[in-house]
Design an enzyme around this catalytic site. Sequence first.
Site, PDB file in Angstrom:
ATOM      1  N   CYS A 128     -13.932  -0.477 113.879  1.00 22.20           N
ATOM      2  CA  CYS A 128     -13.181   0.003 112.728  1.00 22.20           C
ATOM      3  C   CYS A 128     -13.359   1.510 112.711  1.00 22.20           C
ATOM      4  CB  CYS A 128     -13.671  -0.611 111.424  1.00 22.20           C
ATOM      5  SG  CYS A 128     -12.820   0.078 109.971  1.00 22.20           S
ATOM      6  N   SER A 146     -15.798   0.492 108.007  1.00 23.71           N
ATOM      7  CA  SER A 146     -16.566  -0.596 108.627  1.00 23.71           C
ATOM      8  C   SER A 146     -15.931  -1.947 108.309  1.00 23.71           C
ATOM      9  CB  SER A 146     -18.019  -0.572 108.131  1.00 23.71           C
ATOM     10  OG  SER A 146     -18.059  -0.663 106.711  1.00 23.71           O
ATOM     11  N   CYS A 147     -14.595  -2.011 108.358  1.00 23.26           N
ATOM     12  CA  CYS A 147     -13.897  -3.277 108.109  1.00 23.26           C
ATOM     13  C   CYS A 147     -14.379  -4.320 109.107  1.00 23.26           C
ATOM     14  CB  CYS A 147     -12.396  -3.083 108.217  1.00 23.26           C
ATOM     15  SG  CYS A 147     -11.719  -1.977 106.958  1.00 23.26           S
TER      16      CYS A 147
END
Length: 210
Positions: free
Chosen positions: A110, A114-115
Amino acid sequence: MAHDHSHDDDIVGQVPSDPALRVKALESVLVELGLVDPAAVDAWIETYERRIGPHNGARVVARAWSDPGFKQHLLANGSGAIADLDMLGIQGQHITVVENTPAIHNLIVCTLCSCYPLPLLGLPPRWYKSAPYRSRAVIDPRGVLKEFGVELAPEVEVRVWDSTSEVRYLVLPQRPPGTEKMSEGELASLVTRDSMIGTARQLAVPGGRR
């Protein structure tokens, strides 16, 4: 009578040095102040210990290895297939699954934040959120993989998938050889978090080949 310290100082003074005891002490103080509901704390603990985490992703992978029909559904409609297993949740409503093959290796990143597919993999590791990983995974994916111990032949294509708030990705690792007689539960025990991110490729089989 006036005093020169705050109530925050009183709270800090009650906190022991041991990390586990410190957390428990802070929780007790917050409960006493009415800032935290003990039932809510218990619910969150249960969620992170039992309801979400890489054991869920491993179950999805093991089912795909065992059931060709489910695998086809998973690759065509990741969210739908995972919903059939009742594993969708917050930060996991829209999942795309990408398959590793002898000719293709997938890596998830990501680049913006911080997906991450939280219900399937649990909390993201610190390195996944770090700026070096987020930038270098796109610029130099082979170099990043090498640092994780993954060295790919030149003919293997590396595909980098950038997770966003709209869609999160999950890698379907290759099934290790010599696992044809394993049950779904046994297969799930082979699957690692890193293999579902793409920073691992070969999965170890106890007493067997990798």
